[in-house]
Design an enzyme around this catalytic site. Structure first.
Site, PDB file in Angstrom:
ATOM      1  N   LEU A  52      -9.962   3.969  -7.256  1.00  0.00           N
ATOM      2  CA  LEU A  52      -9.394   4.186  -5.898  1.00  0.00           C
ATOM      3  C   LEU A  52      -7.960   4.064  -5.934  1.00  0.00           C
ATOM      4  O   LEU A  52      -7.361   3.033  -6.509  1.00  0.00           O
ATOM      5  CB  LEU A  52     -10.216   3.182  -5.163  1.00  0.00           C
ATOM      6  CG  LEU A  52      -9.688   3.163  -3.660  1.00  0.00           C
ATOM      7  CD1 LEU A  52     -10.311   4.343  -2.762  1.00  0.00           C
ATOM      8  CD2 LEU A  52     -10.309   1.666  -2.947  1.00  0.00           C
ATOM      9  N   CYS A  53      -7.225   4.879  -5.124  1.00  0.00           N
ATOM     10  CA  CYS A  53      -5.696   4.708  -4.745  1.00  0.00           C
ATOM     11  C   CYS A  53      -5.393   5.030  -3.238  1.00  0.00           C
ATOM     12  O   CYS A  53      -6.650   4.912  -2.414  1.00  0.00           O
ATOM     13  CB  CYS A  53      -5.079   5.454  -5.699  1.00  0.00           C
ATOM     14  SG  CYS A  53      -5.073   7.315  -5.621  1.00  0.00           S
ATOM     15  N   HIS A  54      -4.300   5.578  -2.963  1.00  0.00           N
ATOM     16  CA  HIS A  54      -4.172   5.813  -1.469  1.00  0.00           C
ATOM     17  C   HIS A  54      -4.784   6.893  -1.088  1.00  0.00           C
ATOM     18  O   HIS A  54      -5.619   7.437  -0.100  1.00  0.00           O
ATOM     19  CB  HIS A  54      -2.708   5.979  -1.244  1.00  0.00           C
ATOM     20  CG  HIS A  54      -2.246   5.961   0.234  1.00  0.00           C
ATOM     21  ND1 HIS A  54      -1.110   6.297   0.616  1.00  0.00           N
ATOM     22  CD2 HIS A  54      -2.959   5.995   1.482  1.00  0.00           C
ATOM     23  CE1 HIS A  54      -0.984   6.498   1.938  1.00  0.00           C
ATOM     24  NE2 HIS A  54      -2.156   6.215   2.523  1.00  0.00           N
TER      25      HIS A  54
END
Length: 111
Positions: free
Chosen positions: A68-70
């Protein structure tokens, strides 16, 4: 090819796993402080993307890992890196925490 999991399909993906999954948040510490996921039926690990190569020993190879990231770009690169390192069950959370907020948990702030 890295499996893409939409936040709207997160619960279905969780249920399909045979082992307790890891959600790997690869954002920077300030981003995690701004908006974060609450652990549930998975373990939450936060390692900034640039630290992943030195810290892969902290990640289990025998459990599913969803990155997960932005918005999904950094996490896709980390998922590809992990797959190249021999991790066999790696997914990317498509759209990142921004999509997580829109599709899965509106209580997570957007930034």
């Amino acid at each position: 090819m890295i499996h893409q999991v939409r936040p709207a399909d997160w619960n279905d993906w969780l249920q399909a796993q045979s082992a307790r999954p890891v959600l790997l948040d690869v954002r920077e510490p300030w981003e995690v402080q701004t908006a974060h996921v609450q652990a549930g039926d998975f373990d939450l690990v936060t390692i900034p993307m640039n630290e992943i190569p030195a810290r892969t020993s902290e990640l289990p190879q025998d459990r599913p890992i969803a990155c997960l990231c932005h918005h999904g770009g950094r996490s896709q690169r980390v998922a590809m890196f992990l797959a190249q390192q021999g991790y066999t069950d790696v997914a990317n959370i498509a759209g990142g925490i921004d999509a997580w907020s829109r599709e899965h948990d509106p209580g997570v702030p957007r930034y």
